[in-house]
Design a protein around this motif. Structure first.
Motif, PDB file in Angstrom:
ATOM      1  N   ARG A 184       0.806  -1.218   0.000  1.00  0.00           N
ATOM      2  CA  ARG A 184       0.000   0.000   0.000  1.00  0.00           C
ATOM      3  C   ARG A 184       0.843   1.275   0.000  1.00  0.00           C
ATOM      4  NH1 ARG A 184      -3.961   0.989   4.184  1.00  0.00           N
ATOM      5  NH2 ARG A 184      -5.007   2.207   2.555  1.00  0.00           N
ATOM      6  N   VAL A 185       2.017   1.242   0.635  1.00  0.00           N
ATOM      7  CA  VAL A 185       2.800   2.469   0.817  1.00  0.00           C
ATOM      8  C   VAL A 185       3.849   2.665  -0.278  1.00  0.00           C
ATOM      9  CG1 VAL A 185       4.388   3.683   2.371  1.00  0.00           C
ATOM     10  CG2 VAL A 185       2.387   2.482   3.306  1.00  0.00           C
ATOM     11  N   PHE A 186       4.563   1.608  -0.655  1.00  0.00           N
ATOM     12  CA  PHE A 186       5.662   1.732  -1.624  1.00  0.00           C
ATOM     13  C   PHE A 186       5.127   1.549  -3.052  1.00  0.00           C
ATOM     14  CE2 PHE A 186       7.749   0.728   2.357  1.00  0.00           C
ATOM     15  CZ  PHE A 186       8.812   1.627   2.359  1.00  0.00           C
ATOM     16  N   THR A 187       4.329   2.496  -3.467  1.00  0.00           N
ATOM     17  CA  THR A 187       3.574   2.350  -4.707  1.00  0.00           C
ATOM     18  C   THR A 187       4.299   2.946  -5.913  1.00  0.00           C
ATOM     19  OG1 THR A 187       2.394   4.366  -4.109  1.00  0.00           O
ATOM     20  CG2 THR A 187       1.305   2.274  -3.589  1.00  0.00           C
ATOM     21  N   ASN A 188       3.772   2.583  -7.074  1.00  0.00           N
ATOM     22  CA  ASN A 188       4.252   3.114  -8.341  1.00  0.00           C
ATOM     23  C   ASN A 188       4.128   4.647  -8.339  1.00  0.00           C
ATOM     24  OD1 ASN A 188       5.097   3.219 -11.003  1.00  0.00           O
ATOM     25  ND2 ASN A 188       3.109   2.684 -11.860  1.00  0.00           N
ATOM     26  N   ASN A 189       5.185   5.304  -8.766  1.00  0.00           N
ATOM     27  CA  ASN A 189       5.312   6.766  -8.826  1.00  0.00           C
ATOM     28  C   ASN A 189       5.519   7.416  -7.461  1.00  0.00           C
ATOM     29  OD1 ASN A 189       5.231   7.067 -11.665  1.00  0.00           O
ATOM     30  ND2 ASN A 189       3.001   6.836 -11.610  1.00  0.00           N
ATOM     31  N   PHE A 190       5.577   6.610  -6.408  1.00  0.00           N
ATOM     32  CA  PHE A 190       6.084   7.098  -5.124  1.00  0.00           C
ATOM     33  C   PHE A 190       7.443   6.464  -4.843  1.00  0.00           C
ATOM     34  CE2 PHE A 190       6.813   6.154  -0.601  1.00  0.00           C
ATOM     35  CZ  PHE A 190       7.096   7.454  -0.179  1.00  0.00           C
ATOM     36  N   ALA A 191       7.496   5.142  -4.817  1.00  0.00           N
ATOM     37  CA  ALA A 191       8.742   4.434  -4.504  1.00  0.00           C
ATOM     38  C   ALA A 191       9.529   4.058  -5.759  1.00  0.00           C
ATOM     39  CB  ALA A 191       8.439   3.177  -3.697  1.00  0.00           C
ATOM     40  N   PHE A 192       8.849   3.949  -6.872  1.00  0.00           N
ATOM     41  CA  PHE A 192       9.500   3.549  -8.123  1.00  0.00           C
ATOM     42  C   PHE A 192       8.640   4.003  -9.294  1.00  0.00           C
ATOM     43  CE2 PHE A 192       6.516   0.286  -7.029  1.00  0.00           C
ATOM     44  CZ  PHE A 192       5.949  -0.094  -8.238  1.00  0.00           C
ATOM     45  N   ARG A 193       9.234   3.943 -10.473  1.00  0.00           N
ATOM     46  CA  ARG A 193       8.498   4.143 -11.716  1.00  0.00           C
ATOM     47  C   ARG A 193       9.086   3.187 -12.743  1.00  0.00           C
ATOM     48  NH1 ARG A 193      11.928   6.696 -15.113  1.00  0.00           N
ATOM     49  NH2 ARG A 193      13.560   7.997 -14.194  1.00  0.00           N
ATOM     50  N   TYR A 194       8.380   3.009 -13.827  1.00  0.00           N
ATOM     51  CA  TYR A 194       8.876   2.146 -14.897  1.00  0.00           C
ATOM     52  C   TYR A 194       9.349   2.977 -16.079  1.00  0.00           C
ATOM     53  CZ  TYR A 194       7.272  -2.174 -12.744  1.00  0.00           C
ATOM     54  OH  TYR A 194       7.112  -3.240 -11.900  1.00  0.00           O
ATOM     55  N   ASP A 195      10.517   2.607 -16.593  1.00  0.00           N
ATOM     56  CA  ASP A 195      10.949   3.157 -17.873  1.00  0.00           C
ATOM     57  C   ASP A 195      11.170   1.982 -18.820  1.00  0.00           C
ATOM     58  OD1 ASP A 195      13.489   2.060 -17.484  1.00  0.00           O
ATOM     59  OD2 ASP A 195      14.452   3.968 -17.019  1.00  0.00           O
ATOM     60  N   PRO A 196      11.596   2.207 -20.052  1.00  0.00           N
ATOM     61  CA  PRO A 196      11.723   1.089 -21.005  1.00  0.00           C
ATOM     62  C   PRO A 196      12.651  -0.040 -20.552  1.00  0.00           C
ATOM     63  CG  PRO A 196      11.755   3.173 -22.169  1.00  0.00           C
ATOM     64  CD  PRO A 196      11.795   3.508 -20.713  1.00  0.00           C
ATOM     65  N   ASN A 197      13.548   0.257 -19.614  1.00  0.00           N
ATOM     66  CA  ASN A 197      14.473  -0.772 -19.136  1.00  0.00           C
ATOM     67  C   ASN A 197      14.020  -1.461 -17.859  1.00  0.00           C
ATOM     68  OD1 ASN A 197      16.380  -0.336 -21.235  1.00  0.00           O
ATOM     69  ND2 ASN A 197      17.021   1.542 -20.191  1.00  0.00           N
ATOM     70  N   GLY A 198      12.821  -1.110 -17.364  1.00  0.00           N
ATOM     71  CA  GLY A 198      12.323  -1.735 -16.148  1.00  0.00           C
ATOM     72  C   GLY A 198      12.132  -0.735 -15.033  1.00  0.00           C
ATOM     73  N   PRO A 199      11.994  -1.230 -13.780  1.00  0.00           N
ATOM     74  CA  PRO A 199      11.718  -0.337 -12.652  1.00  0.00           C
ATOM     75  C   PRO A 199      12.914   0.527 -12.277  1.00  0.00           C
ATOM     76  CG  PRO A 199      11.998  -2.585 -11.888  1.00  0.00           C
ATOM     77  CD  PRO A 199      12.006  -2.647 -13.380  1.00  0.00           C
TER      78      PRO A 199
END
Length: 197
Positions: free
Chosen positions: A99-114
């Motif tokens: 719930r806390v370490f979510t996409n665009n808070f803790a990480f994002r994806y680019d073409p090479n992965g997280p």
């Protein structure tokens, strides 16, 4: 320097509680501000449900999640303390991560992965197991336990992680436990000040 301690063990008496006590004592001695997030005492709601998913998709978060994310963002040091059950963290901690370490808070994806978004931060993970180190190494579960949170979560999202499992905790004597707790204090005292401090 600020620290956020995420603690996941029920009740009030356990070896994990003793670890928590030594960590907080060390941080106080170093004059490091810290916040303890005792997930069981907080009755943290661990289910990442449809409403949470929709909020993540919209770039927002529930108030309880937003509070935790602010604490994580503000902290230079994250400490996680928990027992290993079924070779995994307790469900309440897994739900906290979901719930806390979510996409665009803790990480994002680019073409090479997280790509981790919580870089230039440190983390310490303390775990406890009933099994001995030898048993865990023979079965390969020592690597499984480390991979899940240390490598697959915290390191992936940018943290520089120090990890220590304390094995066979129910079966060692008090002197051995005291040595373990002394190691906890040593690790907690070894964290460096963040860049720019």
């Amino acid at each position: 320097m600020k620290a956020c301690i995420v603690f996941a063990h029920e009740g009030k008496e356990s070896f994990c509680h003793a670890i928590l006590d030594r960590v907080t004592r060390s941080l106080q001695q170093q004059q490091i501000d810290f916040e303890v997030r005792d997930l069981y005492q907080m009755k943290f709601q661990p289910v990442f449900d449809a409403a949470d998913m929709q909020k993540v998709a919209n770039g927002s978060a529930s108030q309880d999640v937003a509070t935790e994310q602010e604490l994580i963002s503000d902290a230079d040091l994250l400490v996680m303390i928990y027992p290993v059950w079924w070779w995994s963290p307790p469900a309440i901690l897994k739900g906290y991560i979901d719930r806390v370490f979510t996409n665009n808070f803790a990480f994002r994806y680019d073409p090479n992965g997280p790509v981790g978004l919580l870089s230039n931060k440190q983390a310490i993970v303390f775990t406890t197991t009933r099994e001995s180190e030898a048993e865990m190494q023979t079965s390969g579960f020592d690597a499984v336990v480390k991979k899940q949170i240390v490598d697959g979560t915290l390191a992936m999202i940018g943290y520089d992680v120090t990890y220590r499992n304390f094995a066979a905790v129910p079966y060692v004597d008090n002197a051995a436990r005291e040595q373990m707790l002394a190691e906890v204090e040593k690790i907690a005292a070894s964290e460096r000040q963040p860049l720019g401090v």
